[in-house]
Enzyme design. Structure first.
Site, PDB file in Angstrom:
ATOM      1  CG  HIS A  10       2.166  -9.125   3.130  1.00  0.00           C
ATOM      2  ND1 HIS A  10       1.783 -10.410   3.440  1.00  0.00           N
ATOM      3  CD2 HIS A  10       1.309  -8.669   2.195  1.00  0.00           C
ATOM      4  CE1 HIS A  10       0.731 -10.723   2.696  1.00  0.00           C
ATOM      5  NE2 HIS A  10       0.421  -9.684   1.943  1.00  0.00           N
ATOM      6  CB  SER A  67      -1.276 -10.922  -0.798  1.00  0.00           C
ATOM      7  OG  SER A  67      -1.662 -10.407   0.460  1.00  0.00           O
TER       8      SER A  67
END
Length: 314
Positions: free
Chosen positions: A201, A92
């Protein structure tokens, strides 16, 4: 001859004291923290080292803190040993440190993007509240089916494919709760709500990614000799032109971490060096393949251990 990949942790790895020893002991690492303080206009170093912890946990602070700490750990490692990784990857927000490590983007440019990303994600989380939960003991296909079956309660999707038996789901609170119930019914060992401020996400973050894109497009990513394994494709990327669209999609897309690590394993990587705060990624790697060597470089003692090994494979 060992084949080395360098990996960088994401949100959730932060902790008080992160980077402090590198700041004190490694001039190149101190310079990065000092630069970050100047660019951001506040004392990020003090926040990392001393807190307060609740401020460090806020997305708008966590993401720059993790990026700078990871870059400082890289500087510390480079001050000790010459390392040419086969590839780099980051989980990420950690993907930005990986891109910096590849040479595709400078430190200050990366920090500017991280600050913008964190602001947009925090703002979007306020406008479109969400939740996340870790699902343990369920395979990926069943997790996807559970999310699909819970969509009558709202938006929910798989956010992170971390390792066998560890998946994170994300979306609207009611839908995440429904998917969590279904996951338990389908045999999940545990489902743990995560202490996050939004549904990262997931489709809830599409607006944040779209708003980030102009900054990414204008950042001037360079082509790089060291490939970066992209979160959204789980494939190598060396093309400067592709970083902006991939990082845009990453904000609302799934982090395909297990696939990314299996790509590296398939290409013969047998040593993984995690740079930054904590050892979360090393723990995931042990669940993916117990036979590989992992180092978590987060303080001077772990730096010494990594140096001792890496210096002997040059």
């Amino acid at each position: 001859m060992a084949k080395v990949a360098v990996i960088f942790p994401g949100q959730g790895s932060q902790k008080l004291g992160m980077g402090a020893e590198f700041y004190r002991e490694v001039p190149a690492a101190k310079a990065l923290f000092d630069t970050a303080n100047r660019v951001l206009g506040y004392d990020l170093a003090k926040l990392c080292f001393e807190g307060p912890e609740d401020e460090l946990r806020q997305t708008i602070n966590t993401q720059p803190a993790l990026y700078v700490t990871s870059c400082a750990a890289l500087a510390a490692l480079k001050s000790r040993v010459s390392i040419e990784p086969f590839a780099v990857a980051g989980h990420s927000v950690g993907e930005y440190a990986a891109i910096y490590a590849s040479g595709a983007l400078g430190f200050e440019a990366g920090l500017g993007l991280i600050r913008r990303r964190a602001e947009l994600m925090q703002t979007t989380a306020t406008q479109r509240p969400g939740a996340m939960a870790a699902v343990l003991g369920l395979d990926a296909e069943t997790a996807r089916e559970v999310c699909e079956d819970a969509k009558d309660a709202g938006i929910v999707t798989v956010a992170n494919y971390n390792c066998p038996g560890q998946i994170v789901i994300s979306g609207e609170k009611a839908a995440v709760e429904r998917a969590s119930e279904l996951a338990k019914e389908h045999g999940a060992k545990r489902v743990m709500p995560l202490p996050v401020s939004g549904g990262f996400h997931s489709p809830l973050m599409v607006a944040a990614g779209d708003a980030l894109y102009p900054s990414l497009r204008d950042a001037g990513f360079a082509n790089t000799a060291i490939p970066v394994v992209s979160n959204v494709t789980a494939e190598y990327n060396r093309s400067g032109a592709d970083f902006a669209p991939f990082l845009t999609m990453q904000v609302s897309g799934s982090v395909r971490w297990e696939e990314s690590m299996r790509l590296l394993l398939a290409d013969g990587v047998d040593t993984f060096v995690e740079l930054g705060s904590g050892d979360v990624l090393s723990g995931l790697m042990k669940r993916i393949d117990k036979t590989v060597r992992t180092f978590s470089v987060q303080d001077m003692a772990s730096l010494n251990a990594a140096e001792e090994y890496l210096a002997n494979i040059e």
